[in-house]
Design a protein around this motif. Structure first.
Motif, PDB file in Angstrom:
ATOM      1  N   PRO A 121      -2.804 -11.760   4.393  1.00 17.95           N
ATOM      2  CA  PRO A 121      -3.052 -10.430   4.954  1.00 17.95           C
ATOM      3  C   PRO A 121      -3.280 -10.450   6.462  1.00 17.95           C
ATOM      4  O   PRO A 121      -2.761  -9.590   7.181  1.00 17.95           O
ATOM      5  CB  PRO A 121      -4.297  -9.955   4.206  1.00 17.95           C
ATOM      6  CG  PRO A 121      -4.275 -10.704   2.916  1.00 17.95           C
ATOM      7  CD  PRO A 121      -3.708 -12.043   3.251  1.00 17.95           C
ATOM      8  N   LEU A 122      -4.038 -11.426   6.964  1.00 22.76           N
ATOM      9  CA  LEU A 122      -4.275 -11.485   8.404  1.00 22.76           C
ATOM     10  C   LEU A 122      -2.989 -11.785   9.166  1.00 22.76           C
ATOM     11  O   LEU A 122      -2.761 -11.254  10.263  1.00 22.76           O
ATOM     12  CB  LEU A 122      -5.336 -12.538   8.720  1.00 22.76           C
ATOM     13  CG  LEU A 122      -6.776 -12.155   8.367  1.00 22.76           C
ATOM     14  CD1 LEU A 122      -7.705 -13.353   8.548  1.00 22.76           C
ATOM     15  CD2 LEU A 122      -7.268 -10.979   9.215  1.00 22.76           C
ATOM     16  N   ALA A 123      -2.139 -12.622   8.587  1.00 20.41           N
ATOM     17  CA  ALA A 123      -0.856 -12.903   9.239  1.00 20.41           C
ATOM     18  C   ALA A 123      -0.003 -11.639   9.337  1.00 20.41           C
ATOM     19  O   ALA A 123       0.655 -11.396  10.360  1.00 20.41           O
ATOM     20  CB  ALA A 123      -0.113 -13.995   8.476  1.00 20.41           C
ATOM     21  N   GLU A 124      -0.018 -10.822   8.290  1.00 20.28           N
ATOM     22  CA  GLU A 124       0.740  -9.570   8.315  1.00 20.28           C
ATOM     23  C   GLU A 124       0.145  -8.575   9.316  1.00 20.28           C
ATOM     24  O   GLU A 124       0.881  -7.899  10.046  1.00 20.28           O
ATOM     25  CB  GLU A 124       0.782  -8.946   6.922  1.00 20.28           C
ATOM     26  CG  GLU A 124       1.903  -9.447   6.047  1.00 20.28           C
ATOM     27  CD  GLU A 124       3.258  -9.042   6.613  1.00 20.28           C
ATOM     28  OE1 GLU A 124       3.683  -7.900   6.394  1.00 20.28           O
ATOM     29  OE2 GLU A 124       3.884  -9.864   7.308  1.00 20.28           O
ATOM     30  N   LEU A 125      -1.175  -8.475   9.336  1.00 17.37           N
ATOM     31  CA  LEU A 125      -1.805  -7.565  10.291  1.00 17.37           C
ATOM     32  C   LEU A 125      -1.526  -8.005  11.718  1.00 17.37           C
ATOM     33  O   LEU A 125      -1.306  -7.172  12.609  1.00 17.37           O
ATOM     34  CB  LEU A 125      -3.310  -7.486  10.028  1.00 17.37           C
ATOM     35  CG  LEU A 125      -3.709  -6.871   8.682  1.00 17.37           C
ATOM     36  CD1 LEU A 125      -5.215  -6.916   8.497  1.00 17.37           C
ATOM     37  CD2 LEU A 125      -3.193  -5.442   8.543  1.00 17.37           C
ATOM     38  N   ARG A 126      -1.508  -9.307  11.952  1.00 19.10           N
ATOM     39  CA  ARG A 126      -1.161  -9.808  13.287  1.00 19.10           C
ATOM     40  C   ARG A 126       0.299  -9.498  13.611  1.00 19.10           C
ATOM     41  O   ARG A 126       0.628  -9.115  14.741  1.00 19.10           O
ATOM     42  CB  ARG A 126      -1.404 -11.313  13.362  1.00 19.10           C
ATOM     43  CG  ARG A 126      -1.110 -11.911  14.738  1.00 19.10           C
ATOM     44  CD  ARG A 126      -1.295 -13.424  14.728  1.00 19.10           C
ATOM     45  NE  ARG A 126      -1.074 -13.984  16.054  1.00 19.10           N
ATOM     46  CZ  ARG A 126       0.108 -14.281  16.569  1.00 19.10           C
ATOM     47  NH1 ARG A 126       1.215 -14.055  15.851  1.00 19.10           N
ATOM     48  NH2 ARG A 126       0.221 -14.782  17.791  1.00 19.10           N
ATOM     49  N   ARG A 127       1.165  -9.633  12.629  1.00 20.31           N
ATOM     50  CA  ARG A 127       2.596  -9.403  12.860  1.00 20.31           C
ATOM     51  C   ARG A 127       2.870  -7.976  13.320  1.00 20.31           C
ATOM     52  O   ARG A 127       3.702  -7.745  14.209  1.00 20.31           O
ATOM     53  CB  ARG A 127       3.383  -9.690  11.565  1.00 20.31           C
ATOM     54  CG  ARG A 127       4.890  -9.456  11.705  1.00 20.31           C
ATOM     55  CD  ARG A 127       5.607  -9.605  10.371  1.00 20.31           C
ATOM     56  NE  ARG A 127       5.248  -8.579   9.405  1.00 20.31           N
ATOM     57  CZ  ARG A 127       5.708  -7.329   9.413  1.00 20.31           C
ATOM     58  NH1 ARG A 127       6.534  -6.925  10.381  1.00 20.31           N
ATOM     59  NH2 ARG A 127       5.344  -6.478   8.474  1.00 20.31           N
TER      60      ARG A 127
END
Length: 234
Positions: A121-127
């Protein structure tokens, strides 16, 4: 928890959220204060629920998009916001339906503690954040669990359930405890830097009758409940 859990008590949760000490006079004012001047900024409200924070951001001039896993919550948000705010039903544990760098800020209000895994989830929010964009989030303060359940292992990431009363009806929420060091490690591992950590007092506009007695009397100035972060995308 899955979406059907919130679907079962969406209207009661929304009614409680509208005027409660912890939501209306503690968490929401803090999130808006951390966001600051949002006029013209593209913001994703990740875990928007029934939309009260989405509405407040829009009223401050932000261009807001909302996403939540609960169809019932999104329906309430649609009734609150009308048709001019894009709203999506979607799980933060899955890929997000937005292009890279679509948002100046992501707001994640009381949502990450429902997720066992934070890395994806954090990787997606960063993306979906532009370079230099902010992830502004609130979650359960990890030491509250330590104080209320001292026999439990504070340093373990583990699942637990608590009883709540939403607008006069009992409900159960299931969440994940993780220690502060696990939180900060997940943030930095995902490419965020920590700009701010906050443990605020309640809003000074809180009605006196909602205040805990020791705060209303002036004996204490604050209480531990939620923990707030402002993260910046590297």
């Amino acid at each position: 928890m899955d979406a059907s859990d919130y679907d079962a008590f969406a209207e009661r949760y929304d009614a409680e959220n509208a005027g409660s000490l912890l939501n209306a006079h503690y968490e929401r004012p803090t999130m808006l204060g951390l966001a600051g001047d949002v006029a013209g900024r593209a913001i994703l409200d990740a875990g928007c629920g029934s939309g009260p924070l989405t509405l407040a951001l829009r009223e401050r001039g932000a261009v807001v998009t909302g996403i939540d896993a609960s169809p019932a919550m999104v329906a309430l948000a649609r009734a609150r916001l009308g048709d001019d705010v894009p709203l999506h039903v979607g799980d933060l544990a899955e890929p997000l339906p937005f292009p890279d760098g679509a948002f100046d800020d992501v707001i994640a209000s009381l949502v990450l503690h429902y997720l066992e895994d934070w890395d994806a989830p954090l990787a997606e929010l960063r993306r979906v954040l532009r370079p230099g964009g902010r992830l502004i989030l609130s979650l359960n303060h990890p030491t509250v669990r330590l104080l209320s359940h001292p026999h439990e292992d504070y340093f373990a990431t583990r699942r637990y359930s608590d009883d709540f009363d939403f607008d006069g009806e009992p409900s159960v929420l299931t969440m994940w405890h993780r220690p502060l060091r696990a939180m900060t490690a997940a943030f930095t591992r995902s490419g965020f830097s920590i700009a701010s950590i906050e443990e605020p007092p309640p809003s000074p506009l809180t009605p006196r009758e909602l205040m805990p007695p020791r705060i209303a009397s002036g004996e204490r100035s604050a209480f531990l409940c939620f923990l707030f972060f402002v993260l910046e995308r590297d």
